[in-house]
Design an enzyme around this catalytic site. Structure first.
Site, mmCIF file in Angstrom:
data_model
loop_
_atom_site.group_PDB
_atom_site.id
_atom_site.type_symbol
_atom_site.label_atom_id
_atom_site.label_comp_id
_atom_site.label_asym_id
_atom_site.label_seq_id
_atom_site.Cartn_x
_atom_site.Cartn_y
_atom_site.Cartn_z
ATOM 1 N N LEU A 12 0.828 -1.211 0.000
ATOM 2 C CA LEU A 12 0.000 0.000 0.000
ATOM 3 C C LEU A 12 0.862 1.261 0.000
ATOM 4 C CD1 LEU A 12 -2.716 1.511 0.301
ATOM 5 C CD2 LEU A 12 -2.470 1.239 2.781
ATOM 6 N N ALA A 58 3.399 -2.389 9.203
ATOM 7 C CA ALA A 58 2.857 -3.469 10.030
ATOM 8 C C ALA A 58 3.619 -4.753 9.749
ATOM 9 C CB ALA A 58 1.371 -3.676 9.721
ATOM 10 N N TYR A 123 -2.644 -12.120 14.456
ATOM 11 C CA TYR A 123 -2.622 -10.890 13.661
ATOM 12 C C TYR A 123 -3.872 -10.039 13.954
ATOM 13 C CZ TYR A 123 -3.061 -7.913 9.475
ATOM 14 O OH TYR A 123 -3.223 -6.856 8.610
HETATM 15 N N1 LIG Z 1 -2.165 -6.931 2.807
HETATM 16 C C1 LIG Z 1 -3.445 -7.093 3.132
HETATM 17 O O1 LIG Z 1 -4.170 -7.930 2.568
HETATM 18 C C2 LIG Z 1 -4.042 -6.252 4.238
HETATM 19 C C3 LIG Z 1 -5.377 -6.475 4.617
HETATM 20 C C4 LIG Z 1 -5.919 -5.679 5.637
HETATM 21 C C5 LIG Z 1 -5.158 -4.703 6.244
HETATM 22 N N2 LIG Z 1 -3.863 -4.517 5.866
HETATM 23 C C6 LIG Z 1 -3.068 -3.484 6.531
HETATM 24 O O2 LIG Z 1 -2.723 -2.480 5.578
HETATM 25 C C7 LIG Z 1 -1.442 -1.923 5.912
HETATM 26 C C8 LIG Z 1 -0.526 -2.009 4.699
HETATM 27 O O3 LIG Z 1 -0.317 -3.393 4.388
HETATM 28 P P1 LIG Z 1 0.709 -3.862 3.267
HETATM 29 O O4 LIG Z 1 0.210 -5.161 2.731
HETATM 30 O O5 LIG Z 1 0.997 -2.715 2.361
HETATM 31 O O6 LIG Z 1 2.018 -4.175 4.156
HETATM 32 P P2 LIG Z 1 3.426 -4.734 3.650
HETATM 33 O O7 LIG Z 1 3.493 -4.797 2.172
HETATM 34 O O8 LIG Z 1 3.753 -5.952 4.449
HETATM 35 O O9 LIG Z 1 4.447 -3.558 4.088
HETATM 36 C C9 LIG Z 1 4.767 -3.368 5.423
HETATM 37 C C10 LIG Z 1 5.502 -2.045 5.587
HETATM 38 O O10 LIG Z 1 5.751 -1.873 6.983
HETATM 39 C C11 LIG Z 1 7.120 -1.579 7.181
HETATM 40 N N3 LIG Z 1 7.509 -2.110 8.492
HETATM 41 C C12 LIG Z 1 7.430 -3.381 8.929
HETATM 42 N N4 LIG Z 1 7.870 -3.465 10.198
HETATM 43 C C13 LIG Z 1 8.215 -2.203 10.576
HETATM 44 C C14 LIG Z 1 8.748 -1.634 11.755
HETATM 45 N N5 LIG Z 1 9.001 -2.384 12.854
HETATM 46 N N6 LIG Z 1 9.003 -0.297 11.782
HETATM 47 C C15 LIG Z 1 8.749 0.471 10.695
HETATM 48 N N7 LIG Z 1 8.252 -0.001 9.547
HETATM 49 C C16 LIG Z 1 7.991 -1.336 9.483
HETATM 50 C C17 LIG Z 1 7.849 -2.266 6.029
HETATM 51 O O11 LIG Z 1 9.112 -1.665 5.847
HETATM 52 P P3 LIG Z 1 10.351 -2.475 5.141
HETATM 53 O O12 LIG Z 1 10.060 -2.487 3.670
HETATM 54 O O13 LIG Z 1 11.541 -1.652 5.485
HETATM 55 O O14 LIG Z 1 10.362 -3.834 5.763
HETATM 56 C C18 LIG Z 1 6.876 -1.990 4.882
HETATM 57 O O15 LIG Z 1 7.090 -0.685 4.387
HETATM 58 C C19 LIG Z 1 -0.952 -2.706 7.134
HETATM 59 O O16 LIG Z 1 -1.298 -2.005 8.300
HETATM 60 C C20 LIG Z 1 -1.753 -3.981 7.094
HETATM 61 O O17 LIG Z 1 -1.891 -4.583 8.352
HETATM 62 C C21 LIG Z 1 -3.287 -5.257 4.868
#
Ligand SMILES: NC(=O)c1ccc[n+]([C@@H]2O[C@H](COP(=O)([O-])OP(=O)(O)OC[C@H]3O[C@@H](n4cnc5c(N)ncnc54)[C@H](OP(=O)(O)O)[C@@H]3O)[C@@H](O)[C@H]2O)c1
Length: 278
Positions: A12, A58, A123
């Site tokens: 995202l 996250a 989660y």
């Molecule tokens: N994916 C889904 O289907 C889904 C569904 C519902 C809700 N969500 C929520 O939507 C949001 C975006 O999801 P996404 O799929 O885009 O996530 P993602 O692709 O897994 O990306 C996670 C991001 O968080 C950063 N991160 C992880 N651990 C961290 C830490 N300790 N400190 C600072 N940054 C950290 C990562 O940085 P690095 O690149 O440096 O590791 C990356 O930029 C999240 O809150 C997720 O829970 C996602």
């Protein structure tokens, strides 16, 4: 408007960085700041002094969260609370990304924002507990729950299905979990609108209409003009470490209140397939 996006390298976050035009946007990843470290976070937030912080960072591997609960709660709950406290100190507003997994999936009609949380996975619990704590620390914060994210620039369900469909004659996909696939581009646009509208409270932000994973996979294969057979199976046949809600469709009423209408997931899928080809 000055905006800081935490998690800017995620599925995202990358799209938020691309879509957010006309404001002063800073994107940070885990190497720039670890949200588990409150001092580091305060320092960074103090330096950027945004009006809005979008917390898209996250620990998102739902199955791994089951075996790494310390990491799940450390990042998703405690990290989020650290961000809320840092936001409070400089008077910034916060938009936190949450999940349909805060619900147990027992309803048969769309979940409303006020429905009781009852997460079934580590989660889901980490997100549900974060929501409760954030509303205590920053009662005016905006919590945007979304579901089944897909988009280019990272691992997601359509990408996995397309890669498998290229090499296998048939795919088995679960047909007893319903939700709403959500395209990162449409979610990013909704988030930008919510911040510009100074939104607060709990929002449900997903593409319109719902489907099962099987129905989604069938549409993906069809949209890519592949001939792979897609077969429906039950969750029991495809056991995974983390339980998933059987039904996690989120009502769109909260977004309608802000005049935001998300396109259907079918429309979003066509645009994703086009974007993936380019
Ligand atoms: N994916 C889904 O289907 C889904 C569904 C519902 C809700 N969500 C929520 O939507 C949001 C975006 O999801 P996404 O799929 O885009 O996530 P993602 O692709 O897994 O990306 C996670 C991001 O968080 C950063 N991160 C992880 N651990 C961290 C830490 N300790 N400190 C600072 N940054 C950290 C990562 O940085 P690095 O690149 O440096 O590791 C990356 O930029 C999240 O809150 C997720 O829970 C996602």
């Amino acid at each position: 408007m000055k905006v800081t996006i935490l998690g800017a390298t995620g599925l995202l976050g990358k799209v938020l960085m691309r879509e957010w035009q006309g404001d002063e946007v800073v994107g940070l990843n885990s190497r720039d700041v670890d949200i588990r470290d409150p001092d580091n976070l305060e320092e960074v937030v103090e330096k950027t002094r945004p009006e809005w912080i979008v917390l898209a960072a996250a620990y998102t591997n739902v199955d791994e969260c089951e075996s790494h609960p310390d990491l799940a709660f450390g990042v998703n709950r405690d990290g989020a609370v650290n961000v809320a406290k840092a936001a409070q100190q400089i008077g910034a507003k916060l938009l936190f990304l949450s999940s349909d997994y805060v619900f147990d999936g027992k309803k048969t009609s769309p979940y409303e924002t006020g429905d009781a949380r009852n997460p079934q996975s580590v989660y889901g619990r980490s997100k549900a507990e974060a929501e409760v704590r954030l509303l205590e620390v920053l009662p005016e914060c905006c919590i945007a729950r979304t579901s089944w994210l897909f988009g280019t620039g990272g691992k997601c369900f359509p990408d996995t299905i397309l890669k498998l469909a290229e090499t296998r004659p048939a795919l088995d996909v679960v047909d007893d979990q319903r939700g709403s696939p959500t395209y990162t581009v449409d979610l990013a646009r909704a988030i930008i609108s919510l911040c510009r509208a100074q939104a607060s409270g709990i929002m449900h932000a997903t593409n319109a209409r719902d489907c099962s994973w099987f129905e989604f996979a069938r549409e993906i294969v069809k949209g890519a003009r592949l001939t792979t057979e897609v077969r429906p199976v039950s969750s029991q046949q495809m056991a995974r470490p983390a339980p998933r809600p059987a039904y996690s469709v989120l009502s769109s009423k909260s977004l309608q209140h802000y005049g935001i209408a998300m396109p259907t997931w079918q429309d979003a899928l066509q645009r994703y397939l086009q974007e993936r080809k380019n």
